[in-house]
Design a protein around this motif. Sequence first.
Motif, mmCIF file in Angstrom:
data_model
loop_
_atom_site.group_PDB
_atom_site.id
_atom_site.type_symbol
_atom_site.label_atom_id
_atom_site.label_comp_id
_atom_site.label_asym_id
_atom_site.label_seq_id
_atom_site.Cartn_x
_atom_site.Cartn_y
_atom_site.Cartn_z
ATOM 1 N N HIS A 1 0.809 -1.157 0.049
ATOM 2 C CA HIS A 1 0.283 -0.143 -0.049
ATOM 3 C C HIS A 1 0.919 1.365 0.051
ATOM 4 O O HIS A 1 0.252 2.334 0.407
ATOM 5 N N GLY A 2 2.092 1.035 -0.508
ATOM 6 C CA GLY A 2 2.918 2.261 -0.224
ATOM 7 C C GLY A 2 3.657 2.799 -1.501
ATOM 8 O O GLY A 2 4.994 3.177 -1.548
ATOM 9 N N ALA A 3 3.121 2.339 -2.853
ATOM 10 C CA ALA A 3 4.092 2.541 -3.970
ATOM 11 C C ALA A 3 4.201 3.795 -4.624
ATOM 12 O O ALA A 3 2.857 4.396 -4.289
ATOM 13 N N ASP A 4 5.096 4.338 -5.176
ATOM 14 C CA ASP A 4 5.006 5.508 -5.718
ATOM 15 C C ASP A 4 4.096 5.352 -7.367
ATOM 16 O O ASP A 4 4.930 4.694 -7.973
ATOM 17 N N VAL A 5 3.237 5.975 -7.346
ATOM 18 C CA VAL A 5 2.461 5.792 -8.812
ATOM 19 C C VAL A 5 2.612 6.988 -9.648
ATOM 20 O O VAL A 5 1.760 6.957 -10.570
ATOM 21 N N SER A 6 3.410 8.050 -9.339
ATOM 22 C CA SER A 6 3.457 9.313 -10.077
ATOM 23 C C SER A 6 3.725 9.146 -11.634
ATOM 24 O O SER A 6 3.113 9.885 -12.405
ATOM 25 N N ARG A 7 4.342 8.108 -11.984
ATOM 26 C CA ARG A 7 4.596 7.827 -13.353
ATOM 27 C C ARG A 7 3.241 7.394 -14.205
ATOM 28 O O ARG A 7 3.117 7.842 -15.223
ATOM 29 N N ALA A 8 2.503 6.523 -13.634
ATOM 30 C CA ALA A 8 1.204 6.194 -14.117
ATOM 31 C C ALA A 8 0.195 7.339 -13.943
ATOM 32 O O ALA A 8 -0.540 7.593 -15.212
#
Length: 336
Positions: free
Chosen positions: A276-283
């Motif tokens: 529950h802690g991923a960086d999803v800024s690219r998506a």
Amino acid sequence: MRLLVLGGSDFAGRAVVEAAVGRGWDVTVLNRGQRAEPVPGVRSLRGDRTAPDGLAALAAHDGDWDAVVDTWSAAPRPVRDAARLLRERAGRYVYVSTCSVYAWAPPAGYTEDAPLVEGAAADADATDYARDKLGGELAVTGAFGADRAVLVRSGLILGPYENIGRLPWWLGRIARGGPVLAPGPRDLPLQYVDARDLAEWILGAVEQELSGPYNLMSPQGHATMGSLLEACVEATGADAELRWTDPEVIVDAGIEPWTQLPVWVPPGSEGHDALHGADVSRAVATGLRCRPVTETVTDTWDWLSRIGGTAPQRPDRPPVGLDAAVEAKVLGLGQV
């Protein structure tokens, strides 16, 4: 756009097919034809990818595609075989992978550059989920190259047609009413993606001619355990009482996070940071949009209600959920 979906009858694959048809795309699917009724307007080819001649119908089919979407999650060899067959017939290969390909346990805020598990190979027999999925990624990039491969590293996927049982279990439990063991804290942030939002992002990635890996789940804190379970109460209309329980009480009772209490992982644990802690800024920067948790929950309940309340279960995944007697004991209710 011409799209080929390998699978396309279950959950995420079906969401991709429905979204593509909704956009007016020309859609072909290859599967065994043993699942749900095909989406209207879709061209269906039959084949079992685990059989020696499982891609024969695809090889004999006259045509090519702008993109292929593949959700395979067993031994990577079928992905390798399909990618090799299609590398001159498709523009891009979109492989729905998983954030489990990262070496355990990635820290909170991990990006697509985080270290990966070791020991994966494109031509391997079945090993474990993480290495099988990374082997699939290697198979796709080996055939299509890094510039034509899209690696969708999804996390928790929820929504209608779910065949793992996580959200369906919560909905079913809350629909029964009464005191419900609600794993705290109530404001614990969650990360997941609705299968339909995953599908829309995939189609957008094809249109934008993207490539490379993407962490694909909602931004951190898009929902919480509280907003998820309260949405379940609202959707079902049940007379359920959410009894928020401290994580220490749950763990000390021997209850397994994620499996016996689906979705939930204790705060502060490496499991919570990883799941529950991923960086999803690219998506997000390339078009990911996530619908409200209330919509995902309500639509999943509506689907369950239409099919009689029992969700289909993937045979390669163990059932999830907490035994009623264990729940009652933790809540101090005695025998049920």
